[in-house]
Every structure is written in structure tokens, then in C-alpha cells.
Write a protein that holds these residues in place. Structure first.
Motif, PDB file in Angstrom:
ATOM      1  N   LYS A 124       1.349  14.797  -4.493  1.00 12.53           N
ATOM      2  CA  LYS A 124       1.514  16.036  -3.727  1.00 12.53           C
ATOM      3  C   LYS A 124       0.677  17.208  -4.230  1.00 12.53           C
ATOM      4  N   TYR A 125       0.281  17.221  -5.493  1.00 13.94           N
ATOM      5  CA  TYR A 125      -0.171  18.477  -6.072  1.00 13.94           C
ATOM      6  C   TYR A 125      -1.670  18.548  -6.390  1.00 13.94           C
ATOM      7  N   PHE A 126      -2.276  17.457  -6.846  1.00 20.25           N
ATOM      8  CA  PHE A 126      -3.639  17.547  -7.365  1.00 20.25           C
ATOM      9  C   PHE A 126      -4.588  16.684  -6.538  1.00 20.25           C
ATOM     10  N   TYR A 127      -5.728  17.275  -6.210  1.00 21.40           N
ATOM     11  CA  TYR A 127      -6.720  16.588  -5.383  1.00 21.40           C
ATOM     12  C   TYR A 127      -7.235  15.317  -6.069  1.00 21.40           C
ATOM     13  N   GLU A 128      -7.429  15.389  -7.399  1.00 21.16           N
ATOM     14  CA  GLU A 128      -7.952  14.231  -8.134  1.00 21.16           C
ATOM     15  C   GLU A 128      -6.997  13.048  -8.020  1.00 21.16           C
ATOM     16  N   PHE A 129      -5.687  13.322  -8.147  1.00 25.82           N
ATOM     17  CA  PHE A 129      -4.708  12.244  -8.032  1.00 25.82           C
ATOM     18  C   PHE A 129      -4.659  11.726  -6.594  1.00 25.82           C
ATOM     19  N   LEU A 130      -4.890  12.618  -5.642  1.00 23.51           N
ATOM     20  CA  LEU A 130      -4.963  12.179  -4.247  1.00 23.51           C
ATOM     21  C   LEU A 130      -6.124  11.215  -4.054  1.00 23.51           C
ATOM     22  N   GLN A 131      -7.273  11.543  -4.660  1.00 30.20           N
ATOM     23  CA  GLN A 131      -8.421  10.654  -4.582  1.00 30.20           C
ATOM     24  C   GLN A 131      -8.108   9.298  -5.206  1.00 30.20           C
ATOM     25  N   ILE A 132      -7.428   9.332  -6.362  1.00 31.11           N
ATOM     26  CA  ILE A 132      -7.049   8.078  -7.024  1.00 31.11           C
ATOM     27  C   ILE A 132      -6.119   7.268  -6.115  1.00 31.11           C
ATOM     28  N   SER A 133      -5.159   7.951  -5.490  1.00 29.30           N
ATOM     29  CA  SER A 133      -4.218   7.243  -4.613  1.00 29.30           C
ATOM     30  C   SER A 133      -4.938   6.622  -3.414  1.00 29.30           C
ATOM     31  N   LEU A 134      -5.924   7.341  -2.867  1.00 31.45           N
ATOM     32  CA  LEU A 134      -6.688   6.790  -1.742  1.00 31.45           C
ATOM     33  C   LEU A 134      -7.501   5.573  -2.182  1.00 31.45           C
ATOM     34  N   MET A 135      -8.088   5.651  -3.367  1.00 32.43           N
ATOM     35  CA  MET A 135      -8.831   4.506  -3.891  1.00 32.43           C
ATOM     36  C   MET A 135      -7.895   3.317  -4.133  1.00 32.43           C
ATOM     37  N   LEU A 136      -6.686   3.601  -4.623  1.00 36.82           N
ATOM     38  CA  LEU A 136      -5.712   2.523  -4.841  1.00 36.82           C
ATOM     39  C   LEU A 136      -5.300   1.896  -3.511  1.00 36.82           C
ATOM     40  N   LYS A 137      -5.129   2.739  -2.482  1.00 40.55           N
ATOM     41  CA  LYS A 137      -4.773   2.205  -1.167  1.00 40.55           C
ATOM     42  C   LYS A 137      -5.887   1.306  -0.627  1.00 40.55           C
ATOM     43  N   ASN A 138      -7.144   1.736  -0.820  1.00 38.55           N
ATOM     44  CA  ASN A 138      -8.269   0.890  -0.395  1.00 38.55           C
ATOM     45  C   ASN A 138      -8.277  -0.420  -1.167  1.00 38.55           C
ATOM     46  N   LEU A 139      -7.973  -0.315  -2.472  1.00 30.88           N
ATOM     47  CA  LEU A 139      -7.905  -1.526  -3.289  1.00 30.88           C
ATOM     48  C   LEU A 139      -6.808  -2.452  -2.790  1.00 30.88           C
ATOM     49  N   VAL A 140      -5.656  -1.878  -2.425  1.00 36.91           N
ATOM     50  CA  VAL A 140      -4.540  -2.689  -1.927  1.00 36.91           C
ATOM     51  C   VAL A 140      -4.926  -3.367  -0.612  1.00 36.91           C
ATOM     52  N   LYS A 141      -5.655  -2.636   0.248  1.00 32.84           N
ATOM     53  CA  LYS A 141      -6.123  -3.256   1.496  1.00 32.84           C
ATOM     54  C   LYS A 141      -7.003  -4.466   1.205  1.00 32.84           C
ATOM     55  N   LYS A 142      -7.913  -4.302   0.219  1.00 37.42           N
ATOM     56  CA  LYS A 142      -8.777  -5.430  -0.145  1.00 37.42           C
ATOM     57  C   LYS A 142      -7.964  -6.573  -0.722  1.00 37.42           C
ATOM     58  N   LEU A 143      -6.969  -6.224  -1.568  1.00 33.60           N
ATOM     59  CA  LEU A 143      -6.111  -7.259  -2.150  1.00 33.60           C
ATOM     60  C   LEU A 143      -5.311  -7.975  -1.060  1.00 33.60           C
ATOM     61  N   THR A 144      -4.829  -7.192  -0.073  1.00 33.99           N
ATOM     62  CA  THR A 144      -4.082  -7.789   1.031  1.00 33.99           C
ATOM     63  C   THR A 144      -4.964  -8.739   1.825  1.00 33.99           C
ATOM     64  N   THR A 145      -6.192  -8.277   2.105  1.00 37.12           N
ATOM     65  CA  THR A 145      -7.140  -9.138   2.829  1.00 37.12           C
ATOM     66  C   THR A 145      -7.447 -10.391   2.029  1.00 37.12           C
ATOM     67  N   ARG A 146      -7.661 -10.209   0.724  1.00 35.83           N
ATOM     68  CA  ARG A 146      -7.958 -11.369  -0.129  1.00 35.83           C
ATOM     69  C   ARG A 146      -6.771 -12.320  -0.212  1.00 35.83           C
TER      70      ARG A 146
END
Length: 464
Positions: free
Chosen positions: A210-232
């Protein structure tokens, strides 16, 4: 070991306090100079005012005493020889000659001379400002001075107020850093909790920073990683299912080969053993047994050829050799050849002559399989009908159950597993592969216990 947010907060506080400390030193020096400069200007202005009234003064000692009383400034008047002729704060007779004083000498060339110096007379630091002027047509030096102790008291009073403000700012910074710490901890806990869920293969977990842009970026990267993991993971499941299917097909191949080869191989072995054990067998029976051995060998050879052909068709390893031919003539030829095997059955071809551009050998194989299947699974006549768009093979046999229609084109699948001769369940699979290569497909309509219609579209072949 400190956590990352603790290191961040600690460094933030150290940086802030260090900045305040350095700023304090700079402000201390600057403020002191500013205050001294300000008082220096005040002394200059006071000298100018005194200079205006000086010609009206008869008694210098009374005048300097009066000025001191009103302004609290120390007033000293020095003649051209350096002798003190007027002093407000001490006995002038006890004072040394001032001709060699720094501020007096510099006033000869500068309009105003100034210096900060310790006064041996009054035992305190003074700020001196001297101006050379005329008194009754005689040059004199008019010197005003003020004790720096008062200046410093004023300065320290101001500085204490600033120090209080700095302490208040540090407290605010501490509060802000604590608030930031809580928010950093919240976002980090969100990320670590999300990673725990992912490690448990819960790819539907939700992350909410909720608070920091950097952590938001990390969360978005993790979500993209999860999408790739789901696809894999999906690809892995598909690959595993494919491997299981391949293993099942391999087992089906072995089972089909074992089942279909059992009778002809047993026959060959039986006839061969009989011939080997009875060398005196009659030539007529020997010839008959050899004919049976040869016939069963041909059956095995044909089964292997059909299996090899189905594999090549499945892998698209066979080149399509197109040519223009009459489909009806080919159908009549196939019907004539099969009528020799099924002499008591009626085989009918209906329709007009139709030219198509296709691989004649493969289309012949399609017709043979479809008509042969129709003959095997029915007892009445079989009709092949050709119209402008389709070829249809119609029988009035046992039909196919609805739940099996989608399965019968699969390799090694048979509706009645013990009734097909030499097929191994690959006939309709080959038909599907061949038609697909010709941009068509096998269509099946069937009513159980009433009959079936196998058809395919020929429009793509007619356009070629």
C-alpha cells in the motif's frame, strides 16, 4: 543482524541528525558573523549621529558619559597624538596612548576602521569601530565600542531557540521514521506472506502493498513471475499428460500387436511343427500347410505395413503426391476389389463422375478402410454416395453408441475388440490423418442398432 528496514530507519535518523548538527555549526558561525556585522553597522550609524552634534559639545567627558548612559556604548575620543581626551567607562588618565592601536591607525586611510579585541582595561572582548573626524578644527578619532558578551548573550538566546526547534524537528523525524518503519514492515510482510503462498504452490494468492512504489514494483514483478510459473505448471501438466498418453499408446501398441499377432503366429508355429514332426506327410497336405504359413505371414506383413503407415501419417512424414482423377471411377474399382472378398454382399456406388486433385493412393486407402469397416459391421448392402460436396459410405449394421463416436478415430481403439481382422484399431485413425492432410475431416453419424454413415468433404480437393 539488523533488518533492512531497521538499517534504513537508522541511516535516515543518522543522516537527519548529522545534517542538523552540521547545519547548526554552519548557522552558529554564520549567525555570529551576521550579528557582529549588524552591530558594527549600528556603531557606524551611531558615530555618524555623534559627528553631527560634536561641534556643539564643549565638555567631551560629559558628552561621552551622556551617550554611554543613553546607548550603553563605550565612547572613547582620541586626539591626533593618540592621547585619550574623552572616555565613558573608565578613568582616561590611566589609559595608555592609543596612537598605535590597530583601529586608530587604519582609520587614517579608511573611513571606518574596526577590530574585535580583548580590552585589558575592562577585562572583556570588545568590538571597536573608529572614525576620524574634526573637533574644533582639530583632527580627532571618535571610537565607539560594545562588549561582545552582550552580543554573545543575544546570540546564545537566539541559538537556544533554534536548538529547541532542532530538537522538535528531530522528534518529528523520529515519529516519521517510526511511521515509515511500520509501513515498511507492513509491505515487507505482505511480500513475504505472498512468497510463502507461492512456495506452497498457491498461485491464486493476493498481494497488497500500500505505501511504497518500490514494493509495488516488486509485487508486480512477483505477479508476473507467478503468471509464468502458472503457465509453466500448466505446460508441465500437459507434458505429463502427454507422456502418460504416449505410454498408454505404447502399451496399446504392444497389446494390439500381441493380440493380433497371436493367431497368425500360432498358426505358423502349429503348421511348421506338424511338418517338422511328420516328414512322411502327403504332398497335398504339405502344400496346404505351406500355403497357410504363407497366408499368415502375409497377414503379419500387412499389419506391420499398416502400423508403419499410420506412424508416418501421424508424424506427417509422407509426401502428398497430388494428381487429377475421377473419384467415382476409383470408388467403383475399390468396390469391385472388395466384392471378391465379400462375394455374397451387394456393394453400390451412386453419384456422378467427379474430378478431384488429391493423392490417389491415399484416397483409395480411405475408401478401402471406410467400405471395409461398413462391410464388417453390417450384414446388408453397403452404399457409397458421391455428391457435389461429400463422399458418404452408408451401412445398416450394428451402429455405434453415442459415447463411442468421438473415440473410434483414435489409434488402437475398437468398438468390438475381438471382431476386427488385421485392423489393430488403426484403420479410422489412418483415414483421419489422410483427410487432414487433404484439408478435410472424417464426419460420423450413427444410430445404435440401425447403422452408420461415414463421410468427408471433397470441396477443398475439387478447388485445388
Amino acid at each position: 543482524m539488523l533488518k533492512i528496514y531497521q538499517i534504513f530507519i537508522l541511516k535516515f535518523l543518522l543522516l537527519f541528525v548529522g545534517t542538523i548538527f552540521l547545519s547548526s555549526i554552519i548557522i552558529y558561525i554564520s549567525l555570529k558573523d551576521i550579528i557582529i556585522e549588524h552591530n558594527k553597522n549600528n556603531l557606524k550609524n551611531a558615530i555618524i549621529l555623534m559627528e553631527l552634534e560634536l561641534d556643539k559639545v564643549d565638555e567631551l567627558d560629559s558628552y561621552v558619559a551622556q551617550v554611554h548612559k543613553q546607548t550603553s556604548l563605550r565612547v572613547t575620543i582620541i586626539d591626533k597624538d593618540g592621547v585619550v581626551i574623552g572616555e565613558s567607562n573608565t578613568d582616561k588618565s590611566t589609559m595608555q596612548n592609543h596612537a598605535n592601536r590597530y583601529e586608530v591607525m587604519h582609520s587614517n586611510k579608511d573611513e571606518f576602521a574596526h577590530v574585535t579585541r580583548y580590552s585589558k582595561t575592562l577585562k572583556v572582548d570588545f568590538l571597536y569601530v573608529v572614525h576620524k573626524t574634526l573637533y574644533k578644527n582639530q583632527p580627532i578619532y571618535l571610537r565607539l565600542s560594545m562588549s561582545l558578551s552582550q552580543v554573545m548573550r543575544d546570540y546564545y538566546s537566539l541559538w537556544s531557540k533554534l536548538a529547541t526547534a532542532f530538537v522538535f524537528m528531530i522528534l518529528i523525524a523520529f515519529y516519521i521514521s517510526k511511521l515509515m518503519s511500520h509501513r515498511i514492515i507492513y509491505d515487507i510482510e505482505q511480500i513475504t506472506s505472498y512468497l510463502d503462498e507461492i512456495s506452497s504452490k498457491n498461485y491464486r494468492a493476493v498481494i497488497k502493498t500500500k505505501y511504497f512504489y518500490e514494493f509495488l514494483q516488486i509485487s508486480l514483478m512477483l505477479k508476473n513471475l507467478v503468471k509464468k510459473l502458472t503457465t509453466r505448471e500448466k505446460q508441465k501438466r500437459k507434458y505429463t499428460a502427454k507422456l502418460r498418453l504416449m505410454n498408454k499408446q505404447r502399451n496399446d501398441i504392444l497389446s494390439a500387436i500381441s493380440h493380433e499377432f497371436k493367431n497368425p503366429v500360432a498358426s505358423i508355429i502349429g503348421y511348421a511343427q506338424t511338418l517338422e514332426e511328420d516328414p512322411d506327410i502327403s504332398p497335398k497336405i504339405r502344400a496346404k500347410f505351406l500355403e497357410k504359413i504363407s497366408s499368415n505371414g502375409d497377414k503379419i506383413s500387412k499389419m506391420l505395413d499398416r502400423l508403419a503407415l499410420s506412424v508416418k501419417l501421424e508424424n506427417s512424414d509422407i509426401e502428398i503426391k497430388e494428381s487429377l482423377f475421377d473419384l467415382k471411377s476409383l470408388a467403383e474399382e475399390v468396390m469391385a476389389n472388395l466384392s471378391l472378398k465379400y462375394k455374397e454382399r451387394e456393394l453400390i456406388v451412386k453419384g456422378e463422375s467427379t474430378l478431384i486433385n488429391a493423392d490417389k493412393t491415399m484416397i483409395e486407402l480411405v475408401l478401402i478402410n471406410l467400405i471395409d469397416n461398413a462391410l464388417k459391421y453390417s450384414q446388408s448392402d453397403v452404399t457409397l454416395f458421391i455428391d457435389d460436396t461429400h463422399v458418404r459410405v452408408i451401412d445398416r449394421g450394428i451402429g455405434i453408441k453415442e459415447d463411442e463416436i468421438s473415440k473410434i478415430t483414435g489409434k488402437f481403439y475398437r468398438v468390438q475388440k475381438n471382431s476386427w481382422d488385421n485392423s489393430m484399431g488403426i484403420g479410422l485413425a489412418m483415414v483421419s490423418y489422410i483427410l487432414r492432410a487433404h484439408h478435410s475431416s472424417l464426419e460420423i453419424e450413427s444410430v445404435y442398432a440401425q447403422g452408420s454413415t461415414f463421410s468427408f468433404n471433397i470441396q477443398a480437393m475439387m478447388k485445388s
